[in-house]
Design an enzyme around this catalytic site. Sequence first.
Site, PDB file in Angstrom:
ATOM      1  CE  LYS A   1      -3.382   2.575   2.871  1.00 50.38           C
ATOM      2  NZ  LYS A   1      -4.087   2.946   1.787  1.00 50.38           N
TER       3      LYS A   1
ATOM      4  CB  SER B   1       8.571   6.413  -2.250  1.00 45.20           C
ATOM      5  OG  SER B   1       7.857   6.922  -3.498  1.00 45.20           O
ATOM      6  NE  ARG B   2       6.041   0.148   2.339  1.00 51.14           N
ATOM      7  CZ  ARG B   2       4.801   0.315   1.896  1.00 51.14           C
ATOM      8  NH1 ARG B   2       4.497   1.342   1.421  1.00 51.14           N
ATOM      9  NH2 ARG B   2       4.139  -0.906   1.843  1.00 51.14           N
ATOM     10  CG  LEU B   3      11.179   8.116   1.036  1.00 48.90           C
ATOM     11  CD1 LEU B   3      11.367   9.120   0.125  1.00 48.90           C
ATOM     12  CD2 LEU B   3      12.136   7.516   1.517  1.00 48.90           C
TER      13      LEU B   3
END
Length: 212
Positions: free
Chosen positions: A9, A189-191
């Site tokens: 997700k 972007s998992r940042l």
Amino acid sequence: MQTLADLRKDYTRAELDERQADADPFKLFERWLSEAVQAQVPEPNAMTLATVGEDGRPSTRVVLIKGFDARGLVWYTNYASRKGRELAAHPFAALQFHWVELERVVRIEGRVERGNADESDAYFASRPLVSRIGAWASPQSEVIDSRDVLVKRAVEYGLKFGLNPPRPPHWGGYRLVPDAWEFWQGRRSRLHDRLAYRLQQHGTWQRQRLAP
């Protein structure tokens, strides 16, 4: 059907930076909890409680926050339960709120103390009658033969106390007094955004950004 490794997700709802974050973590928590309630997420007051036993093994369960202020976060339970026994041995714990729909997590760590009797009495008296009877009927965390045991005990205590069951001596409040907080906001972007607060010796909070 997708494999678990393929489930992903991307988080896009919001951001969290230092300009949006209060210097006091309690104020930021109050705002986030209010927004979770207003968004009508399922059980916004549900939090995972982690404790450690005498053998060093951690355990978790979900409990409900019933109040908070500058002194800490409050919940109520059976003092003789597993969590009660573990807190008696190691009076430190961690809490976590996960508001999936808002893509937010709050983590809190600190010392745990029992609430005073007057506060526990007042909250117990506010509970529905069936919940007050249930507090007497359930030997929480103990092995029982069947559900019939609970039903029988509930009937017995219902007949004994009628409409006015007193607070059981083994039941009451706990308060976690935080010394560490973390606020997590999902990002693309998992940042992700992670802001941590640590209590300093002079009573102020140090705020730091953590890498995701």
